[in-house]
Structures are given as C-alpha cells and as structure tokens.
Design an enzyme around this catalytic site. Structure first.
Site, PDB file in Angstrom:
ATOM      1  N   TYR A 152      -4.142 -13.907   2.562  1.00  0.00           N
ATOM      2  CA  TYR A 152      -3.763 -14.027   3.966  1.00  0.00           C
ATOM      3  C   TYR A 152      -4.790 -14.913   4.662  1.00  0.00           C
ATOM      4  O   TYR A 152      -5.982 -14.884   4.336  1.00  0.00           O
ATOM      5  CB  TYR A 152      -3.719 -12.658   4.641  1.00  0.00           C
ATOM      6  CG  TYR A 152      -2.670 -11.728   4.069  1.00  0.00           C
ATOM      7  CD1 TYR A 152      -1.331 -11.846   4.451  1.00  0.00           C
ATOM      8  CD2 TYR A 152      -3.006 -10.758   3.135  1.00  0.00           C
ATOM      9  CE1 TYR A 152      -0.366 -11.000   3.919  1.00  0.00           C
ATOM     10  CE2 TYR A 152      -2.036  -9.911   2.604  1.00  0.00           C
ATOM     11  CZ  TYR A 152      -0.716 -10.041   3.007  1.00  0.00           C
ATOM     12  OH  TYR A 152       0.241  -9.211   2.481  1.00  0.00           O
TER      13      TYR A 152
ATOM     14  N   GLU B 144       2.062 -11.629  -2.402  1.00  0.00           N
ATOM     15  CA  GLU B 144       1.764 -11.423  -0.980  1.00  0.00           C
ATOM     16  C   GLU B 144       1.041 -12.656  -0.474  1.00  0.00           C
ATOM     17  O   GLU B 144      -0.031 -12.994  -0.977  1.00  0.00           O
ATOM     18  CB  GLU B 144       0.906 -10.172  -0.735  1.00  0.00           C
ATOM     19  CG  GLU B 144       1.634  -8.863  -0.907  1.00  0.00           C
ATOM     20  CD  GLU B 144       0.822  -7.660  -0.428  1.00  0.00           C
ATOM     21  OE1 GLU B 144       0.007  -7.822   0.511  1.00  0.00           O
ATOM     22  OE2 GLU B 144       1.006  -6.572  -1.004  1.00  0.00           O
TER      23      GLU B 144
ATOM     24  N   GLN C 161       5.510 -10.335   5.477  1.00  0.00           N
ATOM     25  CA  GLN C 161       6.718  -9.646   5.039  1.00  0.00           C
ATOM     26  C   GLN C 161       7.925 -10.296   5.723  1.00  0.00           C
ATOM     27  O   GLN C 161       7.810 -11.468   6.089  1.00  0.00           O
ATOM     28  CB  GLN C 161       6.605  -8.165   5.340  1.00  0.00           C
ATOM     29  CG  GLN C 161       5.410  -7.558   4.570  1.00  0.00           C
ATOM     30  CD  GLN C 161       5.325  -6.039   4.642  1.00  0.00           C
ATOM     31  OE1 GLN C 161       6.239  -5.329   5.026  1.00  0.00           O
ATOM     32  NE2 GLN C 161       4.163  -5.521   4.273  1.00  0.00           N
TER      33      GLN C 161
ATOM     34  N   GLU D 188      -2.473  -3.794  -5.582  1.00  0.00           N
ATOM     35  CA  GLU D 188      -3.853  -3.976  -5.124  1.00  0.00           C
ATOM     36  C   GLU D 188      -4.797  -2.870  -5.612  1.00  0.00           C
ATOM     37  O   GLU D 188      -5.547  -2.281  -4.834  1.00  0.00           O
ATOM     38  CB  GLU D 188      -3.896  -4.084  -3.596  1.00  0.00           C
ATOM     39  CG  GLU D 188      -3.218  -5.337  -3.075  1.00  0.00           C
ATOM     40  CD  GLU D 188      -3.369  -5.531  -1.574  1.00  0.00           C
ATOM     41  OE1 GLU D 188      -3.859  -4.615  -0.880  1.00  0.00           O
ATOM     42  OE2 GLU D 188      -2.984  -6.609  -1.079  1.00  0.00           O
TER      43      GLU D 188
ATOM     44  N   ASN E 253       0.810  -1.212   0.000  1.00  0.00           N
ATOM     45  CA  ASN E 253       0.000   0.000   0.000  1.00  0.00           C
ATOM     46  C   ASN E 253       0.847   1.267   0.000  1.00  0.00           C
ATOM     47  O   ASN E 253       0.441   2.294  -0.545  1.00  0.00           O
ATOM     48  CB  ASN E 253      -0.935   0.000   1.211  1.00  0.00           C
ATOM     49  CG  ASN E 253      -1.974  -1.103   1.151  1.00  0.00           C
ATOM     50  OD1 ASN E 253      -2.193  -1.709   0.109  1.00  0.00           O
ATOM     51  ND2 ASN E 253      -2.614  -1.377   2.276  1.00  0.00           N
TER      52      ASN E 253
END
Length: 503
Positions: A244, A292, A353, A173, A72
């Site tokens: 996620y 991600e 991360q 995103e 982001n």
C-alpha cells in the site's frame, strides 16, 4: 516543454497478460459487504438484497477473480458459520476489525453475487486460528460433487453443483504480529506445506498461494520468503505480495514514484523464489500473486483503532473509507503499469478492496453509488490491456526523489494482441509542474490507427469525487494525440495518467 520517446515492437514480449491480473478483493470489513454490495432495503436491491447499481459498477470495473473473505478477517473466520439457513447462522465477534459479523452474507450468497458481476471466486482459508482439517472441510464442501457428508450438506443448502473454486490462499499475512495466529516463517511454512499437500490429495487441480511478506518494509522481508518457500516450493503455485502506498509528509515527488518501489518489491521476490528453486535444482517457477495493492492512507483512515471496549462490537461500522484524489489515481494507474510490466511472473493480482473500504466504488446507505478517481485507471486498463505485455525502450528525463533517487518523469507500458492486432499504451507524467510531449514509434505495429485516447488530470491534483459532487473528477478524451508516418505524439499534462488504444 520536456519530451520523451519510446518504441513499441510486438516482437519484444515480456509475458502473456493473464485476466487474473485484474482481480479484486472483498473482505468482511466495515461497510464493504453490509451497506456496500448488500443492502436489502435499498431501492436498487435485487431479490437477494444485492445493490444492482453496485453490481453494474463492478461489472464496468472489469474485475476477474475476487479474493474472499479476507484479509485479516479470515484468520478468525469459521466458514461453517456462513452456510445453512440464515436464521440459524451465529453472530460472531470479528477480532480483526473489532466488529460483529452477522453471517447474513455467506459463501452461497457471495457466490451468487459473483455470478451477477461475472467474476470468479478466489478463496482464502484460515491458517491463523485453524488448520489443515478445516481447510479440507471447506474444500470438500466447495468442490466435491456429492456423496460425502459436507458435499451433501452443500446440496441440502441449495447448491447442487460444486462451487468449483480453483484458486486458494493459504492464510493471510502470517508474518504480521497483528494477525491472529501469527507465527514464524519456519512454523508457518510447515503448516502451509501440510495444508497444501492435503488439499492436493483431495483436489489435484487446485491452484495454491502461500503467504509472502505483508510489506516490503517488514523486518523479515526476504528471509520470510526464503524460509517459507523452502518448505512449500513443491507444494504451491504462487507466493503473495502486499503493498500500500500513500503521500507522507508532503513528499509528493516520492509518492508519484511509488511504482518504483513496487518494481523493486516484485524483482526482489522473484529473485528470492528463483534462488530457492536453484538451490533445490528445480526447473519449476513460482509466480507472484499481488493479492493486495492500493493507495491507502493508513494513519488517516485507520479509524478501527477508535473502536474499543468489550461491549462495543458494531455491525458494519464506517472503516477505512479512503477518499481518493487525482494524484492518488495517477499513482494507482502507475501501479497497474508496474504489474503489467512484470506479467511474466505477476500473473494474479487483487485490488484491495472494491466497495467503500479503500475502494474505487463508494455507496451511501439508502442513497447513490459513485466512482472514485481510482475507478477510471482500473476500468480502462482492464478493458484495453489484452494479449502480451511488451518490453519498451523508453527515453525520458528524470527527477530526484527523497525515497527512490533519480526516477524517470514518464513511465509507460504497452500491450499487444496478435490475434486481433489491437494494442494499447499506458503512460504517466510524474512532473508536478510541466506537461511532457511523448513520441511513440509504433512502426512495428504496422498500419494502425488511434481507436481511443483518455487522460485523467486536473488543475487541482487533490480534487476528489464525493457524495455531493460524484463527477468532479473523470477522464476526458486526449485531443493532442497525432499519428503520422509510424510516429504517434501525445502531450501528457502534469500529474496525469493516460491510455491510448490502437488498432
């Protein structure tokens, strides 16, 4: 005791495992960069201010390509702020994480850190609040050898040779309403196509990743991929996936089967991409960059929402510092199994991360660095998974989950490197109550022996590693492994992840 059986045959190849599959992600977020990889006053800091203990752990983790600087964060990022003399770099407000970015660590410093950890740079460009021109400027600064305004500025800033960045993400995103510059699939697809064409005019060898959905559960999922690839199919090499997972409402059984969702996510995106190609009459295949992925307790560790106010913009606040348990590590290891299973199309992935922020490595300012539970499946898989991913024949009992229906209690994948004859098998036991004996037919591998066998499990599936007890959870040798007559047997404890190397 329940039992399972699988057969490993090196002739049944799914796809070649690319080292990019074991990539990472560093975003300017929370204490990831400042007080994470970079802490000049720390006793372990090197001459550039980077913590050597963190460098050692990142090297041990075995990450290949590292995506940077977001996330982001990138949708409000002005790359020019991060180069040149440090004392002249501006401080900026980071709207994504309601923080202040000092730009003390920028492109040159991060590239130096990558050299120390032995990883390659995967660069994201801002297509949120900026566009094609700014992407071209960054590409010129990074990859043109010299003789132009921006390449000469890079040389003046101390980097004579180009950074030589090969892989570039076209934004981040852009389907998400939370994203600065969020737009429709049609609008984003047009911008991404323009940026991609222009970047290839400057550097035909770049590898480009277009934004896919930020989640399989987005209301636009599937249609977003179709429309975006309709604009960019001929311009890009990859489409991204983000996912996620977390345990919700005490539903441990479904959480342990999270990789089933990842499998379905991957297969859906592949089908959509191939549909776009078929409609176009194209023989080109779009690969997936799962850039991600992780376990992330979004509600429990989304403390950025607590930072508010026009005069409250902290530097490197503690954000998203997820503490991982044994069960988190088992699910995490299973997600790696899923990625390897799809090595024919998932040829790049980035663990999100690396340090402090939903990370396998934690640090304390002025104190130690330590491994979270998730560190072990990644470091061992990255080291052992070489060569080809193999298609397995697996027979295992199943159990019922609320989210995914009937799911096998055992999941597994195997790899084989024909050049060295070394193989590896990775397994999880999703049962919360029973150990499972697995018999593995390895006769097809020839005369091999067991080189090493590791298992991560604990009587307390919610045990964690902390500053006070950094080695509460670790892997141990699995002494149940036996090999006789081309059959390998191993006992998997409840809620466990295991890796066995053969050679």
């Amino acid at each position: 005791m329940p039992s399972a059986h699988l057969t490993i045959d090196p002739h049944f190849v799914t796809g070649r495992i690319q080292r990019r599959l074991f990539g990472g992600f560093v975003e300017h977020l929370g204490r990831h960069v400042y007080d994470g990889i970079y802490e000049p006053g720390h006793e372990a800091a090197d001459a550039e201010g980077f913590r050597r203990d963190v460098i050692d752990l990142v090297r041990e983790l075995g990450v290949s390509t590292i995506r940077y600087p977001g996330g982001n964060f990138v949708s409000g990022f002005r790359w020019e702020d991060s180069v040149g003399p440090r004392e002249q770099r501006p401080r900026r407000l980071d709207l994504a994480w309601h923080s202040t970015e000092t730009n003390e660590v920028g492109l040159h410093e991060f590239a130096s850190w990558l050299d120390k950890v032995g990883s390659d740079l995967m660069m994201a460009v801002n297509l949120g609040t900026r566009g094609t021109l700014e992407a071209l400027d960054l590409l010129e600064y990074a990859n043109i050898r010299g003789g132009t305004a921006l390449s000469e500025r890079r040389r003046e800033n101390g980097r004579d040779e180009p950074f030589g960045v090969e892989m570039w993400c076209l934004g981040n995103e852009m389907d998400g309403p939370w994203q600065l510059g969020h737009r429709s699939a049609d609008d984003y697809g047009k911008v991404a196509s323009q940026a991609a064409k222009a970047m290839r005019q400057m550097d035909p060898d770049v590898t480009l990743v277009v934004c896919g959905s930020s989640s399989r559960h987005m209301p636009t999922f599937g249609e977003w991929e179709r429309v975006v690839l309709g604009h960019t199919y001929d311009d890009v090499d990859y489409i991204s996936c983000h996912a996620y997972y977390e345990e919700k409402d005490g539903d441990l059984d479904s959480f342990l089967a999270s990789a089933v969702d990842m499998d379905r996510f991957i297969e859906s995106v592949v089908a959509t991409a191939d549909h776009v190609g078929a409609v176009r009459g194209s023989t080109k295949k779009i690969d997936l960059s799962f850039d991600e992925w992780n376990v992330w307790y979004l509600d429990r560790f989304r403390d950025v929402d607590k930072i508010s106010g026009i005069d409250n913009w902290p530097i490197a606040p503690r954000l998203l510092e997820n503490v991982y348990s044994v069960v988190d590590a088992v699910v995490f290891g299973n997600l790696l199994i899923s990625l390897i299973k799809h090595a024919d199309r998932v040829t790049s992935a980035s663990l999100a991360q690396l340090v402090n922020v939903i990370a396998p490595i934690m640090t304390e300012p002025g104190g130690p660095a330590w491994r979270q539970t998730t560190f072990y499946p990644f470091s061992i898989t990255s080291r052992l998974a070489q060569g080809d991913a193999l298609e397995l024949k697996l027979d295992a009992p199943s159990y019922r989950t609320a989210l995914y229906g009937e799911v096998p209690l055992v999941d597994a994948v195997a790899t084989h490197e024909s050049e060295t004859g070394r193989s590896a098998v990775f397994l999880v036991n999703r049962s919360t109550t029973e150990a499972i004996t697995v018999t593995v037919d390895i006769a097809g591998l020839g005369d091999v022996g067991v080189c090493e066998a590791h298992t991560l499990s604990d009587d307390d599936v919610y045990a964690v590693n902390t500053l006070a007890d950094p080695e509460r959870v670790t892997v141990r040798d699995n002494d149940t492994v036996a090999l006789e007559g081309g059959l390998l047997t191993v006992t998997l404890p409840p809620v466990s992840w295991s890796a066995i190397a053969l050679g």
